[in-house]
Structure formats: structure tokens, C-alpha cells
Scaffold this active site. Sequence first.
Site, PDB file in Angstrom:
ATOM      1  N   HIS A  77      -3.146  -9.031  12.720  1.00  0.00           N
ATOM      2  CA  HIS A  77      -2.466  -7.956  12.191  1.00  0.00           C
ATOM      3  C   HIS A  77      -2.246  -6.882  13.495  1.00  0.00           C
ATOM      4  O   HIS A  77      -3.101  -6.689  14.235  1.00  0.00           O
ATOM      5  CB  HIS A  77      -3.497  -7.493  11.252  1.00  0.00           C
ATOM      6  CG  HIS A  77      -3.107  -6.095  10.813  1.00  0.00           C
ATOM      7  ND1 HIS A  77      -1.907  -5.788  10.072  1.00  0.00           N
ATOM      8  CD2 HIS A  77      -3.578  -4.711  10.858  1.00  0.00           C
ATOM      9  CE1 HIS A  77      -1.656  -4.446  10.129  1.00  0.00           C
ATOM     10  NE2 HIS A  77      -2.721  -3.787  10.379  1.00  0.00           N
ATOM     11  N   CYS A 119      -3.575  -3.020   4.261  1.00  0.00           N
ATOM     12  CA  CYS A 119      -3.002  -4.306   4.956  1.00  0.00           C
ATOM     13  C   CYS A 119      -3.253  -5.587   4.712  1.00  0.00           C
ATOM     14  O   CYS A 119      -2.726  -6.531   5.203  1.00  0.00           O
ATOM     15  CB  CYS A 119      -2.611  -4.063   6.575  1.00  0.00           C
ATOM     16  SG  CYS A 119      -2.269  -2.445   7.066  1.00  0.00           S
ATOM     17  N   GLU A 158       0.812  -1.280   0.014  1.00  0.00           N
ATOM     18  CA  GLU A 158       0.020  -0.084  -0.003  1.00  0.00           C
ATOM     19  C   GLU A 158       0.759   1.360  -0.054  1.00  0.00           C
ATOM     20  O   GLU A 158       0.307   2.557   0.335  1.00  0.00           O
ATOM     21  CB  GLU A 158      -1.100   0.214   1.079  1.00  0.00           C
ATOM     22  CG  GLU A 158      -0.249   0.001   2.622  1.00  0.00           C
ATOM     23  CD  GLU A 158      -1.388  -0.172   3.531  1.00  0.00           C
ATOM     24  OE1 GLU A 158      -1.647  -1.052   4.431  1.00  0.00           O
ATOM     25  OE2 GLU A 158      -2.122   1.053   3.800  1.00  0.00           O
TER      26      GLU A 158
HETATM   27  N1  CAA Z   1       0.857   5.923  30.202  1.00  0.00           N
HETATM   28  C1  CAA Z   1       0.346   4.746  29.760  1.00  0.00           C
HETATM   29  N2  CAA Z   1      -0.730   4.579  28.793  1.00  0.00           N
HETATM   30  C2  CAA Z   1      -1.131   5.840  28.332  1.00  0.00           C
HETATM   31  C3  CAA Z   1      -0.592   7.123  28.683  1.00  0.00           C
HETATM   32  C4  CAA Z   1       0.294   7.082  29.778  1.00  0.00           C
HETATM   33  N3  CAA Z   1       0.911   8.261  30.133  1.00  0.00           N
HETATM   34  N4  CAA Z   1      -1.070   8.046  27.973  1.00  0.00           N
HETATM   35  C5  CAA Z   1      -2.222   7.453  27.098  1.00  0.00           C
HETATM   36  N5  CAA Z   1      -1.858   6.027  27.474  1.00  0.00           N
HETATM   37  C6  CAA Z   1      -2.814   4.884  26.798  1.00  0.00           C
HETATM   38  C7  CAA Z   1      -4.225   5.420  26.436  1.00  0.00           C
HETATM   39  O1  CAA Z   1      -4.837   5.159  27.651  1.00  0.00           O
HETATM   40  C8  CAA Z   1      -4.715   4.438  25.138  1.00  0.00           C
HETATM   41  O2  CAA Z   1      -4.812   3.295  25.918  1.00  0.00           O
HETATM   42  P1  CAA Z   1      -6.093   2.462  25.135  1.00  0.00           P
HETATM   43  O3  CAA Z   1      -6.266   2.413  23.892  1.00  0.00           O
HETATM   44  O4  CAA Z   1      -6.144   1.181  25.987  1.00  0.00           O
HETATM   45  O5  CAA Z   1      -7.388   3.211  26.038  1.00  0.00           O
HETATM   46  C9  CAA Z   1      -3.388   4.388  24.414  1.00  0.00           C
HETATM   47  O6  CAA Z   1      -2.167   4.891  25.510  1.00  0.00           O
HETATM   48  C10 CAA Z   1      -3.047   5.367  23.318  1.00  0.00           C
HETATM   49  O7  CAA Z   1      -3.530   6.565  23.718  1.00  0.00           O
HETATM   50  P2  CAA Z   1      -4.632   7.392  22.855  1.00  0.00           P
HETATM   51  O8  CAA Z   1      -5.940   6.724  22.615  1.00  0.00           O
HETATM   52  O9  CAA Z   1      -4.667   8.955  23.680  1.00  0.00           O
HETATM   53  O10 CAA Z   1      -3.563   7.776  21.572  1.00  0.00           O
HETATM   54  P3  CAA Z   1      -3.660   8.612  20.091  1.00  0.00           P
HETATM   55  O11 CAA Z   1      -4.932   9.488  20.442  1.00  0.00           O
HETATM   56  O12 CAA Z   1      -2.259   9.150  20.188  1.00  0.00           O
HETATM   57  O13 CAA Z   1      -3.822   7.608  19.308  1.00  0.00           O
HETATM   58  C11 CAA Z   1      -3.894   5.508  17.650  1.00  0.00           C
HETATM   59  C12 CAA Z   1      -3.456   6.117  19.089  1.00  0.00           C
HETATM   60  C13 CAA Z   1      -5.461   5.847  17.303  1.00  0.00           C
HETATM   61  C14 CAA Z   1      -3.562   4.155  17.706  1.00  0.00           C
HETATM   62  C15 CAA Z   1      -3.104   6.223  16.718  1.00  0.00           C
HETATM   63  O14 CAA Z   1      -1.746   6.051  16.971  1.00  0.00           O
HETATM   64  C16 CAA Z   1      -3.253   6.002  15.291  1.00  0.00           C
HETATM   65  O15 CAA Z   1      -4.317   6.701  14.639  1.00  0.00           O
HETATM   66  N6  CAA Z   1      -2.516   5.249  14.640  1.00  0.00           N
HETATM   67  C17 CAA Z   1      -2.789   4.678  13.114  1.00  0.00           C
HETATM   68  C18 CAA Z   1      -4.074   4.160  12.824  1.00  0.00           C
HETATM   69  C19 CAA Z   1      -3.981   2.763  13.573  1.00  0.00           C
HETATM   70  O16 CAA Z   1      -2.923   1.978  13.595  1.00  0.00           O
HETATM   71  N7  CAA Z   1      -5.453   2.048  13.558  1.00  0.00           N
HETATM   72  C20 CAA Z   1      -5.537   0.772  14.120  1.00  0.00           C
HETATM   73  C21 CAA Z   1      -6.596  -0.107  13.353  1.00  0.00           C
HETATM   74  S1  CAA Z   1      -6.712   0.072  11.581  1.00  0.00           S
HETATM   75  C22 CAA Z   1      -5.388  -1.041  10.960  1.00  0.00           C
HETATM   76  O17 CAA Z   1      -5.202  -2.133  11.693  1.00  0.00           O
HETATM   77  C23 CAA Z   1      -5.034  -0.994   9.608  1.00  0.00           C
HETATM   78  C24 CAA Z   1      -3.390  -0.217   9.664  1.00  0.00           C
HETATM   79  O18 CAA Z   1      -2.450  -1.117   9.954  1.00  0.00           O
HETATM   80  C25 CAA Z   1      -3.370   1.109   9.857  1.00  0.00           C
END
Ligand code: CAA
Length: 368
Positions: A221, A109, A77
Site C-alpha cells: 500500500h 485503505c 473512504e
Molecule cells: N530533500 C530531500 N528530502 C527531504 C528534504 C529535502 N530538502 N526535506 C525533507 N526531506 C525528507 C525527510 O528527511 C523525510 O524523509 P524520511 O521520512 O526518510 O525521514 C521526508 O522528506 C518527509 O519529510 P518530513 O518527515 O519532514 O515530512 P512531513 O512532516 O511533511 O510529513 C508525512 C510527511 C508524515 C508523510 C505527511 O505527508 C503525512 O502526514 N501524510 C499523510 C499520512 C500518511 O500518508 N501516512 C502513511 C501511513 S498511513 C497509511 O498508509 C494510510 C493512508 O493511506 C493515509
Amino acid sequence: MTVGIDRINYYVPKTYLDLETLAAARNVDVAKYKRGIGQEKMSIPDLHEDIVTMAAEASAPIIDNPDQIDMVFFATESGVDFSKAAGIYLHKLLNLKPTVKVIELKQACYALTSALHLAIDYVKNHPGQKALVVSSDVAWYGFNTPGEVTQGAGAIAMMISENPRLATVTPGVTYTSDVPDFYRPNTMDVPVVDGKFSIDCYLEALKETFQAGDYPYVCFHMPFAKMADKANASLTSSKMDEDQLAVIKSVSKEIGNIYNGSLYLALIGVLIHHPQGLEGKTIGMFSYGSGSIGEFYTLTLTPRYASVNPVDRYLKGLSERKSLSIEAYEKAMNHYVKREHSLDYQAPLSQGFALVAIEKGHRIYKAK
Ligand code: CAA
């Protein structure tokens, strides 16, 4: 006739960014990256690398005789051309014969899993032939984005043949749904991502396809390692314990998201932890490609899988890497993005399989 995966290999670049370094630079608590996201490091492509060179690095060690390959499926991709298949460049680098058919597949993916099933069907329909199935991706979300911490780069290669030494594969259960969770329009360098929604879509596809069974492992995945915990927690049966989860996450957390290949890094983790002992065991495999398609299938290791399980080589791929400073990471990714926009380009360095130049948009590679 039994057809399946004869060998598998992975490749990751020799440079990575430690997420402690990223957390310090982005002023984020490192526990969020390490515990919340579950990642330790992200692999960064070197200046001479792209999806073609990484695919060649993954493929070369599992090709004994290039003349035995009759078909190449290249899943990506992060394609380098809207028209020409990246596999044509790979075909030349691997010195494959001119009668080989080469195609590129895309569905986020998920395409590698589709390629695997297509390759098995191809070999069943063409007795005596072999197919190379490869994926290669650079997961690039951009600096200072929520996805930045989940980036990575790498490739997977699998040889599909009759009487496979590694594993046989069952056809899967799929779930297709038109959702705007993650997509990259042709005009964009980075995907449009609704991160939280994408996690919901992933879990929905898992719920719709999962088949319970007595699995020593279910490989998921893994866009980021914590996703495996979320997926496992969502199951109503066949749940893994923390030790099993640690095994499937062990390689991914050191590399990051390599998109198509990420599910197969979980399998490499299982193979590393079990050089032998899983003969005849069936592993669950959940593939997810945003947009979206989810597929659950199973893979059964053969009685002789230990003979094609080069654990030392797999471990070397992780240990022989060097850590980058934040400046070097930003320079490498700026170089990557600028190069991918260039119609004319000369590489600053060349080692291993290398992209050495781009001339009027056509890519020039050097074999090892
Ligand atoms: N200590 C420990 N944990 C902490 C923390 C701290 N100080 N601060 C935050 N966290 C935790 C949060 O509680 C959260 O845990 P949960 O998910 O268990 O609730 C985790 O860390 C992530 O925190 P946020 O949700 O606030 O993170 P974010 O808003 O920065 O976004 C994400 C996280 C959505 C994964 C982002 O990185 C993202 O958009 N990633 C790309 C998209 C992706 O990977 N999607 C996955 C499904 S799609 C797919 O699989 C296809 C693909 O390959 C992309």
C-alpha cells in the site's frame, strides 16, 4: 473450482498537479517532495468527477456483458452518502441488472482488499456468477497541510470469476489494532492525521503479517511512494532491490494516494513492466488501512495473464493527462469540497461519465 481475478483496470482523472508547481507555491524544496516523499504528480478530479464517475470509468472497460455480474462490492473512504451505497449509482451507470446485490465497504485503505476476498468467497459459493469489486477515492487533506503533497484521486476495478485469466489469490494474514493514526469523523471534510505515528502503525502491521517467500515483487500500500522504500527496508527477508522498488512505485508516483486502490497501482506497475514473463509467479501484497487493519496475502499470476494485460491502455491512462496551474488545482479542489456540501448543484461541464446535478442531496449522473 478456481476463483480469482479475471481482469483489473484503473482510472485516474485527466488532470494533475506537478509537484514542482506545488513546491514552488508552498515554498518547499522540491527535493523534499520528489526524493523525501517520492512523488512526482498528484491527480486531481475534474469538475464533473466524483468517486462514482471514476468507479464507472475504471469498471466499464472490463465488463464484456453487464448481465454476467451478480454482485458489486464498492470500497471507499470518501463516500458521498452515509446511507445510500455509492455502488447503487454505479449500478445504474453500468446498466447492471436489477437482481444484482450492491454493498459499500469501509475500513480506510484496507476495504478493497477485504472486498476482493469477500468477492472470491461469494463466487465460490455461487458457481457461475461474477462479482465486480471496485474502489474509488479522493484523498483530500487540505491546502498547506503536511498531507497535501500525498493527495490523489482514482479508482480500481476487478472482475472476480471462475477460471480467472489474471490471478489467483490466497487468503491473507491480518492484524487489527485500534489506533488513532488517521481517521475522519463524520463532521469533517479532511482526516485527522498523526503522520509520523501512522507510518509506525503501518510498519507494525507489516511486521505482524508479513510472510517471507520467493517473490519477484512485493506490492505495498503506497500512501506516498517513499512508504514502499520504508516498508521494504523494514523487512528482515524477501527484500527487493532498487530496480524492483522502481517498478512497484512507477504508477503511484505519477498519481498520488488513491487510498483503497493504492496497493493495486503497485500491481498495475508490475503488469506494465512485465507484459508477459511472470506466468505462475507469486507476488506478495501488503494492504494497510489506518485505524487499523494490515493484511499480507499473495497473488499468483496465471499462465495466460498476458492475454488480459492491456499495457497500452494502462500507459494511456497516465500519458493522456494535462498539467494544472496551482490556481486551477485550488479552484478544482474548492469546487469539489463545496459541491460535496451542496444539496442542490448543477455541473458546469459534462463529459464521459459525469455527475451532472445534485437535487435535494440525490445525485444525478450521465453515462458516456
Ligand atoms: N530533500 C530531500 N528530502 C527531504 C528534504 C529535502 N530538502 N526535506 C525533507 N526531506 C525528507 C525527510 O528527511 C523525510 O524523509 P524520511 O521520512 O526518510 O525521514 C521526508 O522528506 C518527509 O519529510 P518530513 O518527515 O519532514 O515530512 P512531513 O512532516 O511533511 O510529513 C508525512 C510527511 C508524515 C508523510 C505527511 O505527508 C503525512 O502526514 N501524510 C499523510 C499520512 C500518511 O500518508 N501516512 C502513511 C501511513 S498511513 C497509511 O498508509 C494510510 C493512508 O493511506 C493515509
